[in-house]
Write a protein that holds these residues in place. Structure first.
Motif, mmCIF file in Angstrom:
data_model
loop_
_atom_site.group_PDB
_atom_site.id
_atom_site.type_symbol
_atom_site.label_atom_id
_atom_site.label_comp_id
_atom_site.label_asym_id
_atom_site.label_seq_id
_atom_site.Cartn_x
_atom_site.Cartn_y
_atom_site.Cartn_z
ATOM 1 N N CYS A 119 0.831 -1.199 0.000
ATOM 2 C CA CYS A 119 0.000 0.000 0.000
ATOM 3 C C CYS A 119 0.869 1.254 0.000
ATOM 4 O O CYS A 119 1.823 1.357 0.782
ATOM 5 N N GLY A 160 -0.866 3.925 -5.003
ATOM 6 C CA GLY A 160 -1.000 2.521 -5.403
ATOM 7 C C GLY A 160 -0.333 2.202 -6.720
ATOM 8 O O GLY A 160 -0.671 1.216 -7.359
ATOM 9 N N CYS A 211 -2.327 -1.600 -3.707
ATOM 10 C CA CYS A 211 -3.523 -0.786 -3.491
ATOM 11 C C CYS A 211 -3.135 0.613 -3.050
ATOM 12 O O CYS A 211 -2.022 0.853 -2.601
ATOM 13 N N ARG A 212 -4.087 1.517 -3.190
ATOM 14 C CA ARG A 212 -3.936 2.877 -2.697
ATOM 15 C C ARG A 212 -4.374 2.918 -1.238
ATOM 16 O O ARG A 212 -5.165 2.085 -0.801
ATOM 17 N N ASN A 243 -6.457 4.815 0.054
ATOM 18 C CA ASN A 243 -7.914 4.962 0.094
ATOM 19 C C ASN A 243 -8.666 3.653 -0.119
ATOM 20 O O ASN A 243 -9.861 3.578 0.173
ATOM 21 N N ASP A 244 -7.998 2.632 -0.636
ATOM 22 C CA ASP A 244 -8.650 1.357 -0.929
ATOM 23 C C ASP A 244 -8.325 0.249 0.076
ATOM 24 O O ASP A 244 -8.746 -0.892 -0.105
ATOM 25 N N GLU A 294 -9.334 -0.447 3.138
ATOM 26 C CA GLU A 294 -10.459 -1.061 3.862
ATOM 27 C C GLU A 294 -11.064 -2.222 3.074
ATOM 28 O O GLU A 294 -11.431 -3.245 3.654
ATOM 29 N N GLU A 295 -11.166 -2.068 1.773
ATOM 30 C CA GLU A 295 -11.722 -3.137 0.938
ATOM 31 C C GLU A 295 -10.681 -4.214 0.644
ATOM 32 O O GLU A 295 -10.959 -5.402 0.727
ATOM 33 N N ALA A 296 -9.462 -3.813 0.328
ATOM 34 C CA ALA A 296 -8.419 -4.757 -0.096
ATOM 35 C C ALA A 296 -7.894 -5.628 1.047
ATOM 36 O O ALA A 296 -7.458 -6.755 0.811
#
Length: 100
Positions: free
Chosen positions: A10, A14, A42-43, A45-46, A48-50
């Motif tokens: 991260c 990203g 991933c970034r 900002n992403d 939480e999902e990743a």
């Protein structure tokens, strides 16, 4: 014992830094003879999902939240050879723990 370890790299965008991390981690895994390690990008900002698909996270940025997987701050990989070795040693150690 996990058959496959998933590492989430991260960084802010990203793209550049996390891609460099992926390359360095992949090369070190080959050197150590460690197989079945998947590195995804991933970034910030992403995350939480990743994070749901990750066994550990490696990041060059300071993360504000706590996550349910081991997290290694690997800014050292970008600084110099000694700091890079220390960060990669820590990543290898954590991967081996997860493989047990």
């Amino acid at each position: 014992m996990k058959d496959k370890i998933s590492i989430l790299c991260c960084c802010g965008a990203g793209i550049c830094t996390s891609n460099y991390l992926r390359e360095e981690i992949g090369e070190r895994m080959k050197q150590e003879g460690i197989k079945n390690v998947k590195v995804t990008l991933c970034r910030v900002n992403d995350v939480e999902e990743a994070i749901a698909n990750a066994d550990m996270m490696v990041t060059t940025v300071e993360m504000k939240a706590n996550y349910p997987v081991p997290m290694i701050r690997a800014l050292g990989i970008m600084l110099d050879d000694k700091a890079a070795k220390k960060a990669l040693d820590e990543i290898v150690m954590e991967v081996r723990k997860l493989q047990r």
